[in-house]
Design a protein around this motif. Sequence first.
Motif, PDB file in Angstrom:
ATOM      1  N   MET A   1       0.845  -1.180   0.000  1.00 46.40           N
ATOM      2  CA  MET A   1       0.000   0.000   0.000  1.00 46.40           C
ATOM      3  C   MET A   1       0.887   1.239   0.000  1.00 46.40           C
ATOM      4  O   MET A   1       1.796   1.358   0.797  1.00 46.40           O
ATOM      5  CB  MET A   1      -0.894  -0.032   1.229  1.00 46.40           C
ATOM      6  CG  MET A   1      -2.027   0.963   1.164  1.00 46.40           C
ATOM      7  SD  MET A   1      -3.117   0.890   2.592  1.00 46.40           S
ATOM      8  CE  MET A   1      -4.203  -0.411   2.105  1.00 46.40           C
ATOM      9  N   THR A   2       0.611   2.159  -0.881  1.00 46.37           N
ATOM     10  CA  THR A   2       1.434   3.355  -0.990  1.00 46.37           C
ATOM     11  C   THR A   2       1.025   4.402   0.036  1.00 46.37           C
ATOM     12  O   THR A   2      -0.058   4.350   0.614  1.00 46.37           O
ATOM     13  CB  THR A   2       1.303   3.960  -2.405  1.00 46.37           C
ATOM     14  OG1 THR A   2      -0.050   4.411  -2.572  1.00 46.37           O
ATOM     15  CG2 THR A   2       1.649   2.955  -3.473  1.00 46.37           C
ATOM     16  N   ARG A   3       1.924   5.346   0.241  1.00 44.41           N
ATOM     17  CA  ARG A   3       1.635   6.432   1.185  1.00 44.41           C
ATOM     18  C   ARG A   3       0.419   7.228   0.743  1.00 44.41           C
ATOM     19  O   ARG A   3      -0.372   7.684   1.568  1.00 44.41           O
ATOM     20  CB  ARG A   3       2.829   7.375   1.282  1.00 44.41           C
ATOM     21  CG  ARG A   3       3.952   6.831   2.089  1.00 44.41           C
ATOM     22  CD  ARG A   3       5.048   7.902   2.162  1.00 44.41           C
ATOM     23  NE  ARG A   3       6.219   7.414   2.814  1.00 44.41           N
ATOM     24  CZ  ARG A   3       6.430   7.531   4.119  1.00 44.41           C
ATOM     25  NH1 ARG A   3       5.551   8.113   4.868  1.00 44.41           N
ATOM     26  NH2 ARG A   3       7.526   7.054   4.650  1.00 44.41           N
ATOM     27  N   LYS A   4       0.266   7.397  -0.558  1.00 42.63           N
ATOM     28  CA  LYS A   4      -0.862   8.169  -1.063  1.00 42.63           C
ATOM     29  C   LYS A   4      -2.184   7.484  -0.695  1.00 42.63           C
ATOM     30  O   LYS A   4      -3.122   8.140  -0.258  1.00 42.63           O
ATOM     31  CB  LYS A   4      -0.748   8.331  -2.583  1.00 42.63           C
ATOM     32  CG  LYS A   4      -1.770   9.255  -3.174  1.00 42.63           C
ATOM     33  CD  LYS A   4      -1.505   9.456  -4.651  1.00 42.63           C
ATOM     34  CE  LYS A   4      -2.480  10.440  -5.245  1.00 42.63           C
ATOM     35  NZ  LYS A   4      -2.207  10.700  -6.657  1.00 42.63           N
ATOM     36  N   ARG A   5      -2.255   6.181  -0.847  1.00 38.21           N
ATOM     37  CA  ARG A   5      -3.478   5.445  -0.500  1.00 38.21           C
ATOM     38  C   ARG A   5      -3.732   5.476   0.996  1.00 38.21           C
ATOM     39  O   ARG A   5      -4.878   5.586   1.436  1.00 38.21           O
ATOM     40  CB  ARG A   5      -3.395   3.999  -0.985  1.00 38.21           C
ATOM     41  CG  ARG A   5      -3.554   3.885  -2.471  1.00 38.21           C
ATOM     42  CD  ARG A   5      -3.653   2.462  -2.891  1.00 38.21           C
ATOM     43  NE  ARG A   5      -3.826   2.379  -4.331  1.00 38.21           N
ATOM     44  CZ  ARG A   5      -3.871   1.264  -5.005  1.00 38.21           C
ATOM     45  NH1 ARG A   5      -3.745   0.117  -4.372  1.00 38.21           N
ATOM     46  NH2 ARG A   5      -4.047   1.274  -6.296  1.00 38.21           N
ATOM     47  N   ILE A   6      -2.674   5.370   1.786  1.00 35.70           N
ATOM     48  CA  ILE A   6      -2.842   5.444   3.241  1.00 35.70           C
ATOM     49  C   ILE A   6      -3.354   6.825   3.639  1.00 35.70           C
ATOM     50  O   ILE A   6      -4.267   6.948   4.461  1.00 35.70           O
ATOM     51  CB  ILE A   6      -1.517   5.126   3.964  1.00 35.70           C
ATOM     52  CG1 ILE A   6      -1.134   3.667   3.737  1.00 35.70           C
ATOM     53  CG2 ILE A   6      -1.629   5.422   5.456  1.00 35.70           C
ATOM     54  CD1 ILE A   6       0.246   3.307   4.232  1.00 35.70           C
ATOM     55  N   THR A   7      -2.787   7.870   3.042  1.00 36.62           N
ATOM     56  CA  THR A   7      -3.220   9.230   3.342  1.00 36.62           C
ATOM     57  C   THR A   7      -4.677   9.428   2.954  1.00 36.62           C
ATOM     58  O   THR A   7      -5.459  10.008   3.715  1.00 36.62           O
ATOM     59  CB  THR A   7      -2.334  10.255   2.603  1.00 36.62           C
ATOM     60  OG1 THR A   7      -0.969  10.022   2.945  1.00 36.62           O
ATOM     61  CG2 THR A   7      -2.716  11.680   2.951  1.00 36.62           C
ATOM     62  N   ILE A   8      -5.067   8.947   1.790  1.00 35.99           N
ATOM     63  CA  ILE A   8      -6.457   9.070   1.350  1.00 35.99           C
ATOM     64  C   ILE A   8      -7.382   8.289   2.281  1.00 35.99           C
ATOM     65  O   ILE A   8      -8.452   8.769   2.657  1.00 35.99           O
ATOM     66  CB  ILE A   8      -6.612   8.606  -0.113  1.00 35.99           C
ATOM     67  CG1 ILE A   8      -5.921   9.610  -1.047  1.00 35.99           C
ATOM     68  CG2 ILE A   8      -8.081   8.456  -0.495  1.00 35.99           C
ATOM     69  CD1 ILE A   8      -5.800   9.148  -2.476  1.00 35.99           C
ATOM     70  N   GLY A   9      -6.959   7.099   2.692  1.00 32.61           N
ATOM     71  CA  GLY A   9      -7.761   6.304   3.624  1.00 32.61           C
ATOM     72  C   GLY A   9      -7.943   6.995   4.958  1.00 32.61           C
ATOM     73  O   GLY A   9      -9.046   7.015   5.520  1.00 32.61           O
ATOM     74  N   ASP A  67       6.376  12.178   2.577  1.00 37.33           N
ATOM     75  CA  ASP A  67       6.265  11.815   1.170  1.00 37.33           C
ATOM     76  C   ASP A  67       6.828  12.929   0.297  1.00 37.33           C
ATOM     77  O   ASP A  67       7.527  12.674  -0.668  1.00 37.33           O
ATOM     78  CB  ASP A  67       4.800  11.556   0.797  1.00 37.33           C
ATOM     79  CG  ASP A  67       4.650  10.952  -0.565  1.00 37.33           C
ATOM     80  OD1 ASP A  67       5.529  10.178  -0.973  1.00 37.33           O
ATOM     81  OD2 ASP A  67       3.649  11.253  -1.252  1.00 37.33           O
TER      82      ASP A  67
END
Length: 73
Positions: A1-9, A67
């Motif tokens: 899981m990328t940082r972008k997906r974690i941030t969006i989540g 990031d």
Amino acid sequence: MTRKRITIGLLLLGMALTFFFVVGSFVSYAEPISATRMQNIYIRRILGFGIAMLVLQAAMLALALTDRRNSQP
């Protein structure tokens, strides 16, 4: 899981918490209680949701800043 997906989540989770906090504040029926008890209920609710939202926002900020630092050449 990328940082972008974690941030969006985390952002979506924070939005959901805010939604539940606001919608849960509306009362359609309540039993008669004292003003002190009502105040304590609201303070407990505000602290619970507020702390959760602050933790999520701090995590999102940390992810966004780390990031950004790592993406520069």
